[in-house]
Design a protein around this motif. Structure first.
Motif, short mmCIF file in Angstrom:
data_model
loop_
_atom_site.label_atom_id
_atom_site.label_comp_id
_atom_site.label_asym_id
_atom_site.label_seq_id
_atom_site.Cartn_x
_atom_site.Cartn_y
_atom_site.Cartn_z
N THR A 31 38.11 44.07 30.68
CA THR A 31 37.80 43.13 31.74
C THR A 31 38.32 43.73 33.04
O THR A 31 39.39 44.34 33.08
N LYS A 32 37.53 43.57 34.11
CA LYS A 32 37.85 44.23 35.37
C LYS A 32 38.21 43.20 36.43
O LYS A 32 37.59 42.15 36.51
N GLY A 33 39.21 43.55 37.21
CA GLY A 33 39.65 42.59 38.21
C GLY A 33 39.99 43.24 39.54
O GLY A 33 40.18 44.46 39.62
N TRP A 34 40.01 42.40 40.55
CA TRP A 34 40.47 42.80 41.88
C TRP A 34 41.62 41.89 42.28
O TRP A 34 41.55 40.67 42.09
N PHE A 35 42.65 42.49 42.81
CA PHE A 35 43.79 41.77 43.37
C PHE A 35 43.96 42.25 44.80
O PHE A 35 43.42 43.28 45.20
N ARG A 36 44.75 41.52 45.57
CA ARG A 36 45.03 41.95 46.93
C ARG A 36 46.45 41.58 47.31
O ARG A 36 47.03 40.63 46.78
N GLN A 37 46.99 42.35 48.25
CA GLN A 37 48.33 42.08 48.74
C GLN A 37 48.32 42.17 50.26
O GLN A 37 48.09 43.25 50.82
N ALA A 38 48.54 41.04 50.88
CA ALA A 38 48.61 40.98 52.34
C ALA A 38 50.01 41.35 52.79
O ALA A 38 50.98 41.23 52.01
N PRO A 39 50.16 41.77 54.04
CA PRO A 39 51.49 42.15 54.54
C PRO A 39 52.49 41.01 54.39
O PRO A 39 52.23 39.88 54.79
N LYS A 72 53.38 39.47 51.75
CA LYS A 72 53.06 38.50 50.70
C LYS A 72 53.00 39.18 49.35
O LYS A 72 52.91 40.39 49.25
N GLU A 73 53.03 38.36 48.31
CA GLU A 73 52.91 38.89 46.96
C GLU A 73 51.44 39.20 46.65
O GLU A 73 50.53 38.63 47.25
N ASP A 112 42.31 36.31 57.32
CA ASP A 112 43.16 36.04 56.15
C ASP A 112 42.83 36.93 54.96
O ASP A 112 43.59 36.98 54.00
N ASP A 113 41.70 37.62 55.02
CA ASP A 113 41.32 38.54 53.94
C ASP A 113 41.94 39.92 54.13
O ASP A 113 41.79 40.79 53.26
N THR A 114 42.63 40.13 55.23
CA THR A 114 43.29 41.41 55.47
C THR A 114 44.35 41.66 54.42
O THR A 114 45.26 40.84 54.22
#
Length: 122
Positions: free
Chosen positions: A32-40, A42-43, A88-90
């Motif tokens: 299973t494939k996923g995308w995560f993100r980490q903003a400055p 933030k976790e 906010d997507d940065t």
């Protein structure tokens, strides 16, 4: 499995970007494939996931309706189409591969890409 994310960059609010993730091995197709993100400051947080078989997808509430996750098992790749971007997507976006549920949890993911930076200007 080694993952290589690409496609990040600078975009104005309201614009679109498409992130890609390429895997080094064909076994990637069975994860299973996923995308995560980490903003400055933030976790890291879950963004989207797609099952390795079938068409089940999962999205964070903040991106649902704007982002689309997809995969091409034959090419060992996955993508994240991001539309209507806002500041906010940065974040740095990471692709990952999981062998167990829950697909929204970091701990389920066995392999991670290096991250690609997305910056959305207002």
């Amino acid at each position: 499995v080694q993952l290589q994310a690409s496609g990040g960059g600078l975009v104005q609010a309201g614009g679109s970007l498409r992130l890609s993730c390429a895997a080094s091995e064909r076994t990637f197709s069975s994860y299973t494939k996923g995308w995560f993100r980490q903003a400055p400051g933030k976790e890291r947080e879950f963004v989207a996931a797609i099952r390795w078989i079938g068409s089940s997808t999962y999205y964070a509430a903040s991106v649902k309706g704007r982002f689309t996750i997809g995969r091409d098992n034959a090419k060992n790749t996955m993508y994240l189409q991001m539309n209507s971007l806002n500041p906010d997507d940065t974040a740095v976006y990471y692709c990952a591969a999981a062998s167990r549920a829950p697909w929204t949890e970091e701990s389920s993911y066995d392999y991670w890409g290096q991250g690609t930076l997305v910056t959305v200007s207002s």
